[in-house]
Design a protein around this motif. Sequence first.
Motif, PDB file in Angstrom:
ATOM      1  N   ALA A   1       8.260 -15.392  -3.264  1.00 29.58           N
ATOM      2  CA  ALA A   1       9.543 -15.078  -3.901  1.00 29.58           C
ATOM      3  C   ALA A   1       9.616 -13.603  -4.270  1.00 29.58           C
ATOM      4  CB  ALA A   1       9.729 -15.943  -5.144  1.00 29.58           C
ATOM      5  N   THR A   2       8.496 -13.061  -4.768  1.00 32.33           N
ATOM      6  CA  THR A   2       8.466 -11.624  -5.090  1.00 32.33           C
ATOM      7  C   THR A   2       8.664 -10.783  -3.837  1.00 32.33           C
ATOM      8  OG1 THR A   2       6.960 -12.066  -6.919  1.00 32.33           O
ATOM      9  CG2 THR A   2       7.067  -9.803  -6.117  1.00 32.33           C
ATOM     10  N   ASP A   3       8.049 -11.209  -2.748  1.00 27.25           N
ATOM     11  CA  ASP A   3       8.125 -10.469  -1.488  1.00 27.25           C
ATOM     12  C   ASP A   3       9.531 -10.459  -0.913  1.00 27.25           C
ATOM     13  OD1 ASP A   3       6.858  -8.921   0.422  1.00 27.25           O
ATOM     14  OD2 ASP A   3       6.591 -10.615   1.772  1.00 27.25           O
ATOM     15  N   LEU A   4      10.332 -11.478  -1.225  1.00 23.75           N
ATOM     16  CA  LEU A   4      11.674 -11.576  -0.665  1.00 23.75           C
ATOM     17  C   LEU A   4      12.597 -10.461  -1.151  1.00 23.75           C
ATOM     18  CD1 LEU A   4      12.337 -15.426  -0.749  1.00 23.75           C
ATOM     19  CD2 LEU A   4      12.114 -13.982   1.266  1.00 23.75           C
ATOM     20  N   PHE A   5      12.211  -9.776  -2.233  1.00 24.18           N
ATOM     21  CA  PHE A   5      13.088  -8.754  -2.774  1.00 24.18           C
ATOM     22  C   PHE A   5      12.898  -7.398  -2.104  1.00 24.18           C
ATOM     23  CE2 PHE A   5      13.036 -11.847  -6.226  1.00 24.18           C
ATOM     24  CZ  PHE A   5      14.396 -11.955  -6.500  1.00 24.18           C
ATOM     25  N   ASN A   6      11.893  -7.238  -1.233  1.00 24.44           N
ATOM     26  CA  ASN A   6      11.732  -5.934  -0.607  1.00 24.44           C
ATOM     27  C   ASN A   6      12.671  -5.800   0.584  1.00 24.44           C
ATOM     28  OD1 ASN A   6      10.358  -6.168   2.101  1.00 24.44           O
ATOM     29  ND2 ASN A   6       8.865  -7.319   0.893  1.00 24.44           N
ATOM     30  N   PRO A   7      13.017  -4.563   0.983  1.00 21.60           N
ATOM     31  CA  PRO A   7      14.056  -4.345   2.013  1.00 21.60           C
ATOM     32  C   PRO A   7      13.736  -4.970   3.370  1.00 21.60           C
ATOM     33  CG  PRO A   7      13.627  -2.318   0.794  1.00 21.60           C
ATOM     34  CD  PRO A   7      12.585  -3.299   0.359  1.00 21.60           C
ATOM     35  N   MET A   8      12.459  -4.927   3.804  1.00 24.07           N
ATOM     36  CA  MET A   8      12.114  -5.462   5.110  1.00 24.07           C
ATOM     37  C   MET A   8      12.315  -6.974   5.154  1.00 24.07           C
ATOM     38  SD  MET A   8      10.960  -5.024   8.219  1.00 24.07           S
ATOM     39  CE  MET A   8      10.090  -3.459   8.396  1.00 24.07           C
ATOM     40  N   THR A   9      11.830  -7.686   4.141  1.00 24.68           N
ATOM     41  CA  THR A   9      11.973  -9.138   4.124  1.00 24.68           C
ATOM     42  C   THR A   9      13.434  -9.533   4.010  1.00 24.68           C
ATOM     43  OG1 THR A   9       9.852  -9.217   2.966  1.00 24.68           O
ATOM     44  CG2 THR A   9      11.104 -11.259   3.074  1.00 24.68           C
ATOM     45  N   ALA A  10      14.193  -8.785   3.185  1.00 25.38           N
ATOM     46  CA  ALA A  10      15.623  -9.071   3.056  1.00 25.38           C
ATOM     47  C   ALA A  10      16.346  -8.872   4.385  1.00 25.38           C
ATOM     48  CB  ALA A  10      16.232  -8.176   1.986  1.00 25.38           C
ATOM     49  N   ALA A  11      15.982  -7.813   5.127  1.00 27.44           N
ATOM     50  CA  ALA A  11      16.610  -7.564   6.428  1.00 27.44           C
ATOM     51  C   ALA A  11      16.280  -8.679   7.413  1.00 27.44           C
ATOM     52  CB  ALA A  11      16.152  -6.214   6.981  1.00 27.44           C
ATOM     53  N   LEU A  12      15.030  -9.140   7.407  1.00 33.65           N
ATOM     54  CA  LEU A  12      14.643 -10.242   8.288  1.00 33.65           C
ATOM     55  C   LEU A  12      15.418 -11.505   7.953  1.00 33.65           C
ATOM     56  CD1 LEU A  12      10.773  -9.701   8.395  1.00 33.65           C
ATOM     57  CD2 LEU A  12      12.275  -9.736  10.390  1.00 33.65           C
ATOM     58  N   ALA A  13      15.554 -11.791   6.645  1.00 31.48           N
ATOM     59  CA  ALA A  13      16.254 -13.002   6.221  1.00 31.48           C
ATOM     60  C   ALA A  13      17.743 -12.935   6.540  1.00 31.48           C
ATOM     61  CB  ALA A  13      16.035 -13.223   4.728  1.00 31.48           C
ATOM     62  N   ASP A  14      18.321 -11.729   6.441  1.00 28.43           N
ATOM     63  CA  ASP A  14      19.769 -11.565   6.659  1.00 28.43           C
ATOM     64  C   ASP A  14      20.130 -11.350   8.123  1.00 28.43           C
ATOM     65  OD1 ASP A  14      20.118 -11.822   3.958  1.00 28.43           O
ATOM     66  OD2 ASP A  14      20.234  -9.658   3.569  1.00 28.43           O
ATOM     67  N   GLY A  15      19.129 -11.260   9.009  1.00 27.47           N
ATOM     68  CA  GLY A  15      19.421 -11.022  10.418  1.00 27.47           C
ATOM     69  C   GLY A  15      19.816  -9.587  10.707  1.00 27.47           C
ATOM     70  N   GLN A  16      19.309  -8.630   9.891  1.00 24.13           N
ATOM     71  CA  GLN A  16      19.595  -7.218  10.101  1.00 24.13           C
ATOM     72  C   GLN A  16      18.492  -6.588  10.960  1.00 24.13           C
ATOM     73  OE1 GLN A  16      22.468  -5.768   9.017  1.00 24.13           O
ATOM     74  NE2 GLN A  16      22.970  -7.864   8.396  1.00 24.13           N
ATOM     75  N   PRO A  17      18.797  -5.479  11.646  1.00 19.05           N
ATOM     76  CA  PRO A  17      17.770  -4.811  12.461  1.00 19.05           C
ATOM     77  C   PRO A  17      16.632  -4.264  11.602  1.00 19.05           C
ATOM     78  CG  PRO A  17      19.979  -4.066  13.049  1.00 19.05           C
ATOM     79  CD  PRO A  17      20.111  -4.838  11.779  1.00 19.05           C
ATOM     80  N   ILE A  18      15.447  -4.256  12.162  1.00 25.09           N
ATOM     81  CA  ILE A  18      14.288  -3.637  11.526  1.00 25.09           C
ATOM     82  C   ILE A  18      13.525  -2.847  12.580  1.00 25.09           C
ATOM     83  CG2 ILE A  18      14.050  -5.461   9.793  1.00 25.09           C
ATOM     84  CD1 ILE A  18      11.584  -6.406  11.474  1.00 25.09           C
ATOM     85  N   GLU A  19      12.704  -1.932  12.123  1.00 22.96           N
ATOM     86  CA  GLU A  19      11.874  -1.165  13.045  1.00 22.96           C
ATOM     87  C   GLU A  19      10.449  -1.096  12.531  1.00 22.96           C
ATOM     88  OE1 GLU A  19      15.367   1.831  14.741  1.00 22.96           O
ATOM     89  OE2 GLU A  19      13.390   2.626  14.225  1.00 22.96           O
ATOM     90  N   VAL A  20       9.501  -1.131  13.457  1.00 24.12           N
ATOM     91  CA  VAL A  20       8.081  -1.062  13.115  1.00 24.12           C
ATOM     92  C   VAL A  20       7.407  -0.052  14.035  1.00 24.12           C
ATOM     93  CG1 VAL A  20       5.901  -2.323  12.939  1.00 24.12           C
ATOM     94  CG2 VAL A  20       8.057  -3.478  12.381  1.00 24.12           C
ATOM     95  N   ILE A  21       6.599   0.822  13.455  1.00 26.23           N
ATOM     96  CA  ILE A  21       5.771   1.755  14.214  1.00 26.23           C
ATOM     97  C   ILE A  21       4.428   1.084  14.470  1.00 26.23           C
ATOM     98  CG2 ILE A  21       4.604   3.993  14.191  1.00 26.23           C
ATOM     99  CD1 ILE A  21       6.812   4.935  12.215  1.00 26.23           C
ATOM    100  N   LEU A  22       4.063   0.968  15.747  1.00 21.70           N
ATOM    101  CA  LEU A  22       2.772   0.389  16.124  1.00 21.70           C
ATOM    102  C   LEU A  22       1.882   1.514  16.638  1.00 21.70           C
ATOM    103  CD1 LEU A  22       4.117  -2.721  18.070  1.00 21.70           C
ATOM    104  CD2 LEU A  22       3.391  -2.619  15.675  1.00 21.70           C
ATOM    105  N   GLY A  23       0.687   1.598  16.109  1.00 20.85           N
ATOM    106  CA  GLY A  23      -0.202   2.679  16.502  1.00 20.85           C
ATOM    107  C   GLY A  23      -1.582   2.179  16.880  1.00 20.85           C
TER     108      GLY A  23
END
Length: 290
Positions: free
Chosen positions: A31-53
């Motif tokens: 529940a705490t994690d759901l308040f961060n922007p990345m998790t919220a974007a995933l839940a709302d179906g918004q685009p996200i980006e990840v850098i893989l190195g």
Amino acid sequence: SFLVAAYALLRQGGMRAACIALAILVAAAAATDLFNPMTAALADGQPIEVILGGLDDSQGTHRTDVIIVARIDPQAPAIKIIQIPRDTLVLAAGKNTKINSIYGKTGITGLKQHIAALLPSAGLPRKYLIVDFAGFLEVLALTGPLRLGGDPTDAETALESVSVRDKSGDLGRLNSQKAYLSQASAELLRKPWKAWLILARWQRLRPFVKTDLTLLEMAGIWYRCRSYSDPAHTFFFEAPGAPDTHGNFRWNSAAAQVMAPWWLADGMTNKDLGYPPMRLEVFNTTETPG
């Protein structure tokens, strides 16, 4: 601390009390994690980006010889992938510097800043996951042998193919990285339990990984990627630019601006954007062209 609390309840109230305690603690963490922007974007179906190195720290150099930006866009829907060549020149401290050396000098903050200058994100949350050579071998041990070039490939050979130049220079390495992503994705699609196995073994992998992603975010990203893994939904964007006479990659900022609408929006079907000169490869989870 979660496990200690559960163990105390287990001794006092039995297995049922311990299970209840663990469930409450995990639910509270989620529940705490759901308040961060990345998790919220995933839940709302918004685009996200990840850098893989991919980090080469074999001689204490800390070079990110693999740099990939992946954009998951549920609105398209599409997975968009672009590889940034390790020899891409960026301006650092007033000097032209290869981008693969930035992480070792200024950490992930500096690397994110230079990637943002090359590739716009439109203010989206852009997180990162960097794996060193030992971590790559650990992941391969969990996924099992892959077929690169048609034959089963052991972990050490796969590592060499994605990290070492061949006769064609950095282009060959980039193609090997695409082949590995293709085969690894195909394996995880055929056997999705392997992806959950990797997450379940997170504590074993953690010493080899640098990331600001939580386990909940990684699970959400895997769910989204699996939903959009159809070949028609996944695209490799060719990095805008070309090698110079010294083998360094010169990023073409003007071409990147032309590419940006396709990267940032559902430009695949937007005829109003026109058709600029750019190269896309459709990801088909095989090494067969077409």
